[in-house]
Scaffold this active site. Structure first.
Site, PDB file in Angstrom:
ATOM      1  N   ASN A  88       0.867  -1.183   0.000  1.00  0.00           N
ATOM      2  CA  ASN A  88       0.000   0.000   0.000  1.00  0.00           C
ATOM      3  C   ASN A  88       0.900   1.228   0.000  1.00  0.00           C
ATOM      4  O   ASN A  88       1.479   1.563   1.028  1.00  0.00           O
ATOM      5  CB  ASN A  88      -0.901  -0.040   1.243  1.00  0.00           C
ATOM      6  CG  ASN A  88      -1.724   1.228   1.399  1.00  0.00           C
ATOM      7  OD1 ASN A  88      -1.834   2.030   0.470  1.00  0.00           O
ATOM      8  ND2 ASN A  88      -2.310   1.411   2.575  1.00  0.00           N
ATOM      9  N   TRP A  89       1.017   1.840  -1.156  1.00  0.00           N
ATOM     10  CA  TRP A  89       1.951   2.968  -1.280  1.00  0.00           C
ATOM     11  C   TRP A  89       1.389   4.264  -0.685  1.00  0.00           C
ATOM     12  O   TRP A  89       2.095   5.269  -0.629  1.00  0.00           O
ATOM     13  CB  TRP A  89       2.329   3.195  -2.757  1.00  0.00           C
ATOM     14  CG  TRP A  89       3.068   2.043  -3.369  1.00  0.00           C
ATOM     15  CD1 TRP A  89       3.415   0.861  -2.770  1.00  0.00           C
ATOM     16  CD2 TRP A  89       3.552   1.958  -4.718  1.00  0.00           C
ATOM     17  NE1 TRP A  89       4.081   0.050  -3.658  1.00  0.00           N
ATOM     18  CE2 TRP A  89       4.181   0.698  -4.865  1.00  0.00           C
ATOM     19  CE3 TRP A  89       3.523   2.811  -5.823  1.00  0.00           C
ATOM     20  CZ2 TRP A  89       4.765   0.291  -6.063  1.00  0.00           C
ATOM     21  CZ3 TRP A  89       4.101   2.408  -7.024  1.00  0.00           C
ATOM     22  CH2 TRP A  89       4.718   1.154  -7.137  1.00  0.00           C
ATOM     23  N   LYS A  90       0.136   4.236  -0.291  1.00  0.00           N
ATOM     24  CA  LYS A  90      -0.527   5.415   0.301  1.00  0.00           C
ATOM     25  C   LYS A  90      -0.320   6.645  -0.604  1.00  0.00           C
ATOM     26  O   LYS A  90      -0.223   6.502  -1.814  1.00  0.00           O
ATOM     27  CB  LYS A  90      -0.033   5.656   1.730  1.00  0.00           C
ATOM     28  CG  LYS A  90      -0.112   4.395   2.593  1.00  0.00           C
ATOM     29  CD  LYS A  90      -0.003   4.681   4.057  1.00  0.00           C
ATOM     30  CE  LYS A  90       0.138   3.366   4.818  1.00  0.00           C
ATOM     31  NZ  LYS A  90      -0.071   3.510   6.243  1.00  0.00           N
TER      32      LYS A  90
ATOM     33  N   HIS B 166      -9.784   1.101   4.916  1.00  0.00           N
ATOM     34  CA  HIS B 166      -8.500   1.270   5.611  1.00  0.00           C
ATOM     35  C   HIS B 166      -8.713   2.209   6.801  1.00  0.00           C
ATOM     36  O   HIS B 166      -9.470   3.176   6.710  1.00  0.00           O
ATOM     37  CB  HIS B 166      -7.456   1.838   4.646  1.00  0.00           C
ATOM     38  CG  HIS B 166      -6.072   1.780   5.195  1.00  0.00           C
ATOM     39  ND1 HIS B 166      -5.618   2.653   6.158  1.00  0.00           N
ATOM     40  CD2 HIS B 166      -5.041   0.933   4.937  1.00  0.00           C
ATOM     41  CE1 HIS B 166      -4.362   2.355   6.462  1.00  0.00           C
ATOM     42  NE2 HIS B 166      -3.990   1.314   5.741  1.00  0.00           N
TER      43      HIS B 166
ATOM     44  N   GLU C  37      -7.029   4.524   8.016  1.00  0.00           N
ATOM     45  CA  GLU C  37      -6.739   5.941   7.775  1.00  0.00           C
ATOM     46  C   GLU C  37      -7.946   6.628   7.146  1.00  0.00           C
ATOM     47  O   GLU C  37      -8.215   7.804   7.398  1.00  0.00           O
ATOM     48  CB  GLU C  37      -5.484   6.075   6.891  1.00  0.00           C
ATOM     49  CG  GLU C  37      -4.231   5.753   7.686  1.00  0.00           C
ATOM     50  CD  GLU C  37      -3.044   5.308   6.857  1.00  0.00           C
ATOM     51  OE1 GLU C  37      -3.092   5.405   5.613  1.00  0.00           O
ATOM     52  OE2 GLU C  37      -2.060   4.835   7.460  1.00  0.00           O
TER      53      GLU C  37
ATOM     54  N   GLU D 187      -5.802  -5.208  10.556  1.00  0.00           N
ATOM     55  CA  GLU D 187      -4.791  -4.167  10.743  1.00  0.00           C
ATOM     56  C   GLU D 187      -5.068  -3.409  12.040  1.00  0.00           C
ATOM     57  O   GLU D 187      -5.856  -2.448  12.041  1.00  0.00           O
ATOM     58  CB  GLU D 187      -4.849  -3.175   9.578  1.00  0.00           C
ATOM     59  CG  GLU D 187      -4.524  -3.779   8.232  1.00  0.00           C
ATOM     60  CD  GLU D 187      -3.918  -2.736   7.323  1.00  0.00           C
ATOM     61  OE1 GLU D 187      -2.772  -2.930   6.903  1.00  0.00           O
ATOM     62  OE2 GLU D 187      -4.560  -1.721   7.063  1.00  0.00           O
TER      63      GLU D 187
ATOM     64  N   GLY E 253       1.991   2.022  10.857  1.00  0.00           N
ATOM     65  CA  GLY E 253       2.930   3.136  10.752  1.00  0.00           C
ATOM     66  C   GLY E 253       3.645   3.480  12.046  1.00  0.00           C
ATOM     67  O   GLY E 253       4.288   4.528  12.146  1.00  0.00           O
TER      68      GLY E 253
ATOM     69  N   SER F 114       3.024  -2.399  10.439  1.00  0.00           N
ATOM     70  CA  SER F 114       4.468  -2.413  10.660  1.00  0.00           C
ATOM     71  C   SER F 114       5.117  -3.745  10.270  1.00  0.00           C
ATOM     72  O   SER F 114       6.036  -4.220  10.951  1.00  0.00           O
ATOM     73  CB  SER F 114       4.796  -2.036  12.117  1.00  0.00           C
ATOM     74  OG  SER F 114       4.356  -0.718  12.378  1.00  0.00           O
TER      75      SER F 114
ATOM     76  N   GLY G  80       2.525  -1.245   4.394  1.00  0.00           N
ATOM     77  CA  GLY G  80       2.522   0.180   4.072  1.00  0.00           C
ATOM     78  C   GLY G  80       3.933   0.680   3.847  1.00  0.00           C
ATOM     79  O   GLY G  80       4.529   0.479   2.787  1.00  0.00           O
ATOM     80  N   GLY G  81       4.505   1.303   4.868  1.00  0.00           N
ATOM     81  CA  GLY G  81       5.815   1.951   4.742  1.00  0.00           C
ATOM     82  C   GLY G  81       6.890   1.098   4.087  1.00  0.00           C
ATOM     83  O   GLY G  81       7.618   1.572   3.200  1.00  0.00           O
TER      84      GLY G  81
HETATM   85  C1  PEP Z   1      -1.063   0.014   5.966  1.00  0.00           C
HETATM   86  O1  PEP Z   1      -1.045   1.145   5.544  1.00  0.00           O
HETATM   87  O2  PEP Z   1      -1.989  -0.742   5.640  1.00  0.00           O
HETATM   88  C2  PEP Z   1       0.013  -0.420   6.858  1.00  0.00           C
HETATM   89  C3  PEP Z   1      -0.069  -1.601   7.396  1.00  0.00           C
HETATM   90  O3  PEP Z   1       1.039   0.468   7.065  1.00  0.00           O
HETATM   91  P1  PEP Z   1       2.468   0.128   7.761  1.00  0.00           P
HETATM   92  O4  PEP Z   1       2.963  -1.151   7.149  1.00  0.00           O
HETATM   93  O5  PEP Z   1       3.315   1.290   7.423  1.00  0.00           O
HETATM   94  O6  PEP Z   1       2.214  -0.043   9.206  1.00  0.00           O
END
Ligand code: PEP
Length: 260
Positions: A9-11, A95, A97, A167, A173, A213, A234-235
């Site tokens: 997930n490049w956000k 999601h 966010e 999640e 994050g 994470s 994500g990151g």
């Molecule tokens: C996400 O955005 O779905 C996520 C899990 O982010 P991260 O891996 O950065 O925690």
């Protein structure tokens, strides 16, 4: 058996040039991923360009959100039909966010899940508790409510076509992932609930990803849990070597779970 799925997930990150570079590196680093399905979800602005780079490769394209209507006067929105036209196979829905920062409601999330399915996209329904909810012992209540609301209005057999992503909000994050045991406990609970909402057989086919994470150094321990069917990253998905390592470790752990 369920094939593990790893999604990046490049956000809201990256210029078009950066998206092209990242997609090319992932494609070239994962020419023949075995025993794992790989999806990247760039921002809308990069979907077409990344789709062209991935064409003919085993890496699939996903989107981070969609509207529930096929078209209409919805300024700023993108429909599932538009995403399907670009070659997307998956779309993230609900999601945290979007739930928290953008006021996405359970009702809208359920409409999006149904709209995605109607346009041939696989919705990845995201559920997860906040740190407060976990402290108060409300983890199962929260994820159950989100799953039940997300599948509202769907026929039981349609539920079998979704992917679920657990999640925990406190892990997204933050650099603090759920332990494999914590994640497996919630995945097991969700699988039990899916059995009730569909059938025991169908529930066994639904992939439940863990997100929060995930990095190259924890991916294998998480994927070694039989109830964890891959990762939503994500990151760490913004760095090609790191993402590729997560994919490889997840594939290896999944094969070990299957006794291969
Ligand atoms: C996400 O955005 O779905 C996520 C899990 O982010 P991260 O891996 O950065 O925690």
């Amino acid at each position: 058996m369920r094939t593990p799925l790893v999604m990046g997930n490049w956000k809201m990150h990256g210029t078009l040039a950066e998206a092209r570079t990242l997609a090319t590196a992932i494609r070239d680093g994962l020419k023949r991923p075995r025993g794992v399905e790989v999806v990247v979800c760039p921002p809308f602005t990069a979907l077409a360009a990344v789709g062209e780079i991935l064409a003919g490769s085993p890496i699939r394209l996903g989107a981070q959100n969609c509207h529930w209507e096929a078209s209409g006067a919805y300024t700023g929105e993108v429909s599932p039909a538009m995403l399907a036209e670009l070659g997307c196979r998956y779309v993230l829905v609900g999601h945290s966010e979007r739930r928290r920062e953008l006021g996405e409601t359970d009702q809208r999330i359920s409409l999006k899940v149904q709209a995605a399915l109607a346009h041939g996209l696989t919705p990845v329904l995201c559920v997860g508790e906040t740190a407060d909810e976990r402290r108060q012992g409300l983890t199962f209540t929260t994820v159950e409510g989100q799953l039940r609301a997300g599948r509202a209005g769907m026929m039981p057999d349609a539920v079998g076509k979704i992917v679920l992503a657990y999640e925990p909000v406190w892990a997204i994050g933050t650099g603090v992932n759920a332990t494999p045991a914590q994640a497996a406990e919630v995945h097991g609970y969700l699988r039990g609930l899916l059995s009730e909402l569909t059938s025991k057989e169908t529930a066994q086919t639904i992939r439940i990803l863990y997100g929060g994470s995930v990095k190259a150094d924890n991916a294998d321990a998480l994927a070694a849990e039989p109830e964890i069917d891959g990762a939503l990253v994500g990151g760490a998905s913004l760095n090609a070597p790191g993402f590729i390592a997560i994919v490889r470790k997840t594939a290896r752990a999944g094969a070990a779970v299957r006794g291969e």
